[in-house]
Design a protein around this motif. Structure first.
Motif, PDB file in Angstrom:
ATOM      1  N   VAL A  21       0.856  -1.190   0.000  1.00  0.00           N
ATOM      2  CA  VAL A  21       0.000   0.000   0.000  1.00  0.00           C
ATOM      3  C   VAL A  21       0.888   1.235   0.000  1.00  0.00           C
ATOM      4  N   TRP A  22       0.353   2.302  -0.579  1.00  0.00           N
ATOM      5  CA  TRP A  22       1.122   3.536  -0.725  1.00  0.00           C
ATOM      6  C   TRP A  22       0.160   4.700  -0.842  1.00  0.00           C
ATOM      7  N   CYS A  23       0.350   5.719  -0.057  1.00  0.00           N
ATOM      8  CA  CYS A  23      -0.431   6.941  -0.167  1.00  0.00           C
ATOM      9  C   CYS A  23       0.304   7.852  -1.136  1.00  0.00           C
ATOM     10  N   SER A  24      -0.214   7.962  -2.338  1.00  0.00           N
ATOM     11  CA  SER A  24       0.530   8.611  -3.420  1.00  0.00           C
ATOM     12  C   SER A  24       0.554  10.126  -3.356  1.00  0.00           C
ATOM     13  N   ASP A  25      -0.448  10.738  -2.704  1.00  0.00           N
ATOM     14  CA  ASP A  25      -0.538  12.202  -2.669  1.00  0.00           C
ATOM     15  C   ASP A  25      -0.444  12.805  -4.063  1.00  0.00           C
ATOM     16  N   GLY A  26      -1.092  12.160  -5.034  1.00  0.00           N
ATOM     17  CA  GLY A  26      -1.169  12.701  -6.385  1.00  0.00           C
ATOM     18  C   GLY A  26      -0.017  12.332  -7.300  1.00  0.00           C
ATOM     19  N   ARG A  27       0.926  11.537  -6.847  1.00  0.00           N
ATOM     20  CA  ARG A  27       2.037  11.132  -7.711  1.00  0.00           C
ATOM     21  C   ARG A  27       1.576  10.072  -8.700  1.00  0.00           C
ATOM     22  N   ASP A  28       2.344   9.837  -9.742  1.00  0.00           N
ATOM     23  CA  ASP A  28       1.927   8.935 -10.813  1.00  0.00           C
ATOM     24  C   ASP A  28       2.427   7.504 -10.599  1.00  0.00           C
ATOM     25  N   GLY A  29       2.071   6.646 -11.569  1.00  0.00           N
ATOM     26  CA  GLY A  29       2.425   5.235 -11.492  1.00  0.00           C
ATOM     27  C   GLY A  29       3.914   4.977 -11.488  1.00  0.00           C
ATOM     28  N   ARG A  30       4.671   5.793 -12.201  1.00  0.00           N
ATOM     29  CA  ARG A  30       6.128   5.616 -12.202  1.00  0.00           C
ATOM     30  C   ARG A  30       6.713   5.919 -10.814  1.00  0.00           C
ATOM     31  N   SER A  31       6.160   6.903 -10.134  1.00  0.00           N
ATOM     32  CA  SER A  31       6.590   7.203  -8.763  1.00  0.00           C
ATOM     33  C   SER A  31       6.245   6.043  -7.836  1.00  0.00           C
ATOM     34  N   LEU A  32       5.069   5.472  -8.047  1.00  0.00           N
ATOM     35  CA  LEU A  32       4.650   4.317  -7.248  1.00  0.00           C
ATOM     36  C   LEU A  32       5.628   3.172  -7.452  1.00  0.00           C
ATOM     37  N   LEU A  33       5.998   2.903  -8.708  1.00  0.00           N
ATOM     38  CA  LEU A  33       6.936   1.823  -9.004  1.00  0.00           C
ATOM     39  C   LEU A  33       8.291   2.087  -8.351  1.00  0.00           C
ATOM     40  N   ALA A  34       8.747   3.329  -8.376  1.00  0.00           N
ATOM     41  CA  ALA A  34      10.016   3.672  -7.736  1.00  0.00           C
ATOM     42  C   ALA A  34       9.936   3.421  -6.228  1.00  0.00           C
ATOM     43  N   ASP A  35       8.810   3.794  -5.602  1.00  0.00           N
ATOM     44  CA  ASP A  35       8.635   3.568  -4.171  1.00  0.00           C
ATOM     45  C   ASP A  35       8.603   2.084  -3.869  1.00  0.00           C
ATOM     46  N   LEU A  36       7.843   1.333  -4.648  1.00  0.00           N
ATOM     47  CA  LEU A  36       7.726  -0.110  -4.435  1.00  0.00           C
ATOM     48  C   LEU A  36       9.097  -0.769  -4.558  1.00  0.00           C
ATOM     49  N   THR A  37       9.848  -0.388  -5.577  1.00  0.00           N
ATOM     50  CA  THR A  37      11.177  -0.952  -5.793  1.00  0.00           C
ATOM     51  C   THR A  37      12.103  -0.623  -4.615  1.00  0.00           C
ATOM     52  N   ALA A  38      12.088   0.617  -4.156  1.00  0.00           N
ATOM     53  CA  ALA A  38      12.930   1.014  -3.028  1.00  0.00           C
ATOM     54  C   ALA A  38      12.546   0.242  -1.761  1.00  0.00           C
ATOM     55  N   ARG A  39      11.266   0.066  -1.531  1.00  0.00           N
ATOM     56  CA  ARG A  39      10.815  -0.622  -0.313  1.00  0.00           C
ATOM     57  C   ARG A  39      11.161  -2.106  -0.319  1.00  0.00           C
ATOM     58  N   MET A  40      11.407  -2.680  -1.477  1.00  0.00           N
ATOM     59  CA  MET A  40      11.826  -4.092  -1.538  1.00  0.00           C
ATOM     60  C   MET A  40      13.159  -4.294  -0.812  1.00  0.00           C
ATOM     61  N   GLY A  41      13.945  -3.240  -0.629  1.00  0.00           N
ATOM     62  CA  GLY A  41      15.212  -3.335   0.077  1.00  0.00           C
ATOM     63  C   GLY A  41      15.075  -3.297   1.591  1.00  0.00           C
ATOM     64  N   ASN A  42      13.880  -3.031   2.101  1.00  0.00           N
ATOM     65  CA  ASN A  42      13.661  -2.981   3.552  1.00  0.00           C
ATOM     66  C   ASN A  42      13.663  -4.374   4.158  1.00  0.00           C
ATOM     67  N   ASP A  43      14.057  -4.462   5.431  1.00  0.00           N
ATOM     68  CA  ASP A  43      13.844  -5.723   6.142  1.00  0.00           C
ATOM     69  C   ASP A  43      12.383  -5.756   6.598  1.00  0.00           C
ATOM     70  N   LEU A  44      11.925  -6.902   7.071  1.00  0.00           N
ATOM     71  CA  LEU A  44      10.510  -7.079   7.396  1.00  0.00           C
ATOM     72  C   LEU A  44      10.027  -6.095   8.463  1.00  0.00           C
ATOM     73  N   ASP A  45      10.786  -5.900   9.511  1.00  0.00           N
ATOM     74  CA  ASP A  45      10.353  -4.977  10.578  1.00  0.00           C
ATOM     75  C   ASP A  45      10.226  -3.547  10.053  1.00  0.00           C
ATOM     76  N   ARG A  46      11.214  -3.102   9.308  1.00  0.00           N
ATOM     77  CA  ARG A  46      11.170  -1.743   8.732  1.00  0.00           C
ATOM     78  C   ARG A  46       9.977  -1.613   7.797  1.00  0.00           C
ATOM     79  N   GLU A  47       9.742  -2.623   6.967  1.00  0.00           N
ATOM     80  CA  GLU A  47       8.643  -2.529   6.003  1.00  0.00           C
ATOM     81  C   GLU A  47       7.288  -2.548   6.693  1.00  0.00           C
ATOM     82  N   ARG A  48       7.159  -3.269   7.778  1.00  0.00           N
ATOM     83  CA  ARG A  48       5.910  -3.222   8.534  1.00  0.00           C
ATOM     84  C   ARG A  48       5.636  -1.803   9.035  1.00  0.00           C
TER      85      ARG A  48
END
Length: 173
Positions: free
Chosen positions: A118-145
């Motif tokens: 889930v992501w609160c986009s605040d009006g950003r586009d799909g490419r921004s969402l993809l960048a956020d999703l990709t960056a968050r894949m580097g988080n450990d489980l506790d951080r991502e929670r």
């Protein structure tokens, strides 16, 4: 879409308990969270309700977070559905290739972390969402929670603000 839009704080405080729970459930998809907020009425200000909502959501156990996540569509699951309404925390994507890439990335995220992205986009586009999703894949489980819950707080706050409407309410017609 929320059925209870712009009802105002006074009307919310006066709703029968069951209706208040239902109005809150529309904002968060968690019966326990909704009931606890309804039990805490009456709220003196929008800020008091929003603060309590944030605290309650931030303290939810994983079992109740799973309920909350059921109220959010899977990113990329259907065309133009990020999520299905154009709310502040939504992303509207017309590009089929971006949707497909988002769907694949969201599936990889869910496989890695065991819960929906889930992501609160605040009006950003799909490419921004993809960048956020990709960056968050580097988080450990506790951080991502923690990040996931922070995003849920933002989305829920937006929905609560829409439910309440402006401070002072709308004029009665």
């Amino acid at each position: 879409m929320l059925l209870h839009q712009g009802i105002g704080l006074d009307r919310f405080n006066e709703l029968p308990h069951r209706r208040a729970v239902y109005a809150l459930f529309e904002c968060c998809s968690c019966v326990g969270w909704s009931a606890r907020l309804a039990d805490g009425r009456s709220y003196a200000t929008h800020a008091a309700l929003l603060s309590r909502a944030d605290e309650e959501l931030d303290a939810l156990p994983e079992s109740e977070i799973d309920q909350v996540l059921q109220g959010h569509p899977r990113i990329g699951a259907r065309a133009r559905s990020l999520p299905s309404s154009r709310e502040q925390c939504a992303v509207w994507v017309d590009d089929a290739a971006v949707m497909r890439t988002l769907g694949e990335a969201a599936a990889a995220y869910e496989e890695r972390f065991g819960f929906r992205y889930v992501w609160c986009s605040d009006g950003r586009d799909g490419r921004s969402l993809l960048a956020d999703l990709t960056a968050r894949m580097g988080n450990d489980l506790d951080r991502e929670r923690r990040v996931r819950t922070s995003e849920l707080v933002k989305i829920t706050r937006t929905r609560l603000e829409r439910m309440l409407g402006p401070e002072g309410g709308f004029p009665a017609y």
